[in-house]
Scaffold this motif. Structure first.
Motif, PDB file in Angstrom:
ATOM      1  N   LYS A  26       0.826  -1.208   0.000  1.00 30.48           N
ATOM      2  CA  LYS A  26       0.000   0.000   0.000  1.00 30.48           C
ATOM      3  C   LYS A  26       0.860   1.259   0.000  1.00 30.48           C
ATOM      4  O   LYS A  26       0.522   2.262  -0.636  1.00 30.48           O
ATOM      5  N   THR A  63      -5.671  -3.330  -3.858  1.00 32.29           N
ATOM      6  CA  THR A  63      -5.563  -2.652  -2.565  1.00 32.29           C
ATOM      7  C   THR A  63      -6.347  -1.355  -2.596  1.00 32.29           C
ATOM      8  O   THR A  63      -6.606  -0.787  -3.652  1.00 32.29           O
ATOM      9  N   GLU A  64      -6.689  -0.902  -1.391  1.00 29.26           N
ATOM     10  CA  GLU A  64      -7.356   0.382  -1.231  1.00 29.26           C
ATOM     11  C   GLU A  64      -6.636   1.187  -0.159  1.00 29.26           C
ATOM     12  O   GLU A  64      -6.073   0.622   0.789  1.00 29.26           O
ATOM     13  N   ASP A  92      -7.566   4.769   2.072  1.00 31.35           N
ATOM     14  CA  ASP A  92      -8.588   5.788   2.330  1.00 31.35           C
ATOM     15  C   ASP A  92      -9.832   5.530   1.478  1.00 31.35           C
ATOM     16  O   ASP A  92     -10.434   6.462   0.908  1.00 31.35           O
ATOM     17  N   ASN A  93     -10.195   4.238   1.368  1.00 26.16           N
ATOM     18  CA  ASN A  93     -11.397   3.806   0.632  1.00 26.16           C
ATOM     19  C   ASN A  93     -11.331   4.085  -0.865  1.00 26.16           C
ATOM     20  O   ASN A  93     -12.366   4.152  -1.533  1.00 26.16           O
ATOM     21  N   ARG A  94     -10.125   4.242  -1.385  1.00 27.09           N
ATOM     22  CA  ARG A  94      -9.947   4.441  -2.815  1.00 27.09           C
ATOM     23  C   ARG A  94      -9.046   3.354  -3.377  1.00 27.09           C
ATOM     24  O   ARG A  94      -8.017   3.034  -2.779  1.00 27.09           O
ATOM     25  N   PRO A  95      -9.411   2.763  -4.515  1.00 30.43           N
ATOM     26  CA  PRO A  95      -8.561   1.736  -5.113  1.00 30.43           C
ATOM     27  C   PRO A  95      -7.222   2.333  -5.546  1.00 30.43           C
ATOM     28  O   PRO A  95      -7.160   3.470  -6.012  1.00 30.43           O
ATOM     29  N   GLN A  96      -6.160   1.538  -5.376  1.00 33.82           N
ATOM     30  CA  GLN A  96      -4.828   1.991  -5.747  1.00 33.82           C
ATOM     31  C   GLN A  96      -4.402   1.403  -7.088  1.00 33.82           C
ATOM     32  O   GLN A  96      -4.789   0.290  -7.446  1.00 33.82           O
TER      33      GLN A  96
END
Length: 238
Positions: free
Chosen positions: A90, A133-134, A136-140
């Motif tokens: 992450k 992975t995410e 802060d609730n955002r996909p990376q």
């Protein structure tokens, strides 16, 4: 936030001791750098979690890094587990570094070699698209660094190349001495440790001086590489 270099250390102060001069030099050249500490160094004989956190923040200011984070893994018990790998993945995807600098591949403290392998494996896994992975609730987005290098710590490891830090040794030493509880202080009442001796403090200079002697500069830091490094030409040697 993309950075050029992500430096990873098993403990707060690993990065400063291993490659602080190199980071200071790169930053002076306009490169961006972030530091990830895997543990809080909570098993250290001297100081506390709280003092180490304050010291790490001060060292980051001295080096002028763009960001520093602590993943709060368990000091003394690093393991190459999926949980720990994914925490680093992450961070790699967050900072998208071109180069990762990680712990020595073999060293006195068992966390150092374990941290080296853990960081290396996470760099590979970070480039796999089927690992999602995410943050802060955002996909990376997937990301794999171009190069993984390992700095040298307590043990003598033959470097595969060195970086000239002749103009930056003073910044390296200052960043290390920001860890006031950890290193040489004749007024301290804390128990003595191998890294708190005057000899160890002096070794920061004479090790850099010896690598410099061997490479024709005043002071240098050494690294090993996980892959063969190619040069475009001989311009830097002529």
């Amino acid at each position: 936030m993309k950075v050029d270099i992500l430096a990873i250390g098993a403990h707060p102060d690993d990065v400063e001791l291993g490659c602080g001069g190199t980071l200071a030099k790169l930053i002076s050249e306009g490169k961006t750098v972030a530091i990830i500490d895997l543990t809080q160094g909570e098993l250290g004989t001297r100081g506390t979690n709280e003092t180490r956190a304050v010291e790490a923040a001060e060292a980051a200011k001295i080096l002028r890094v763009s960001a520093r984070e602590n993943l709060k893994m368990e000091d003394g018990f690093l393991e190459n587990s999926k949980d720990y790998q994914m925490r680093i993945v992450k961070m790699i995807r967050k900072y998208q570094p071109d180069i990762v600098l990680a712990n020595a591949i073999d060293d006195r403290h068992p966390d150092h070699a374990k941290g080296a392998k853990l960081a290396s494996d996470a760099c590979f896994l970070s480039g796999l698209r089927k690992i999602e992975t995410e943050l802060d609730n955002r996909p990376q987005e997937v990301w794999r660094p171009k190069l993984v290098l390992h700095y040298i710590q307590w043990k003598h490891i033959q470097p595969e190349f060195v970086i000239d830090i002749s103009e930056f040794l003073d910044i390296k030493i200052a960043s290390c001495m920001a860890y006031k509880t950890q290193f040489y202080d004749p007024t301290s009442n804390e128990p003595m440790t191998p890294i708190a001796t005057k000899d160890f403090l002096e070794s920061l200079t004479y090790r850099a001086q010896d690598l410099g002697r061997l490479s024709g500069v005043a002071y240098a830091e050494g690294f090993t590489s996980e892959k063969l490094i190619a040069l475009k030409n001989f311009d830097n040697f002529i």
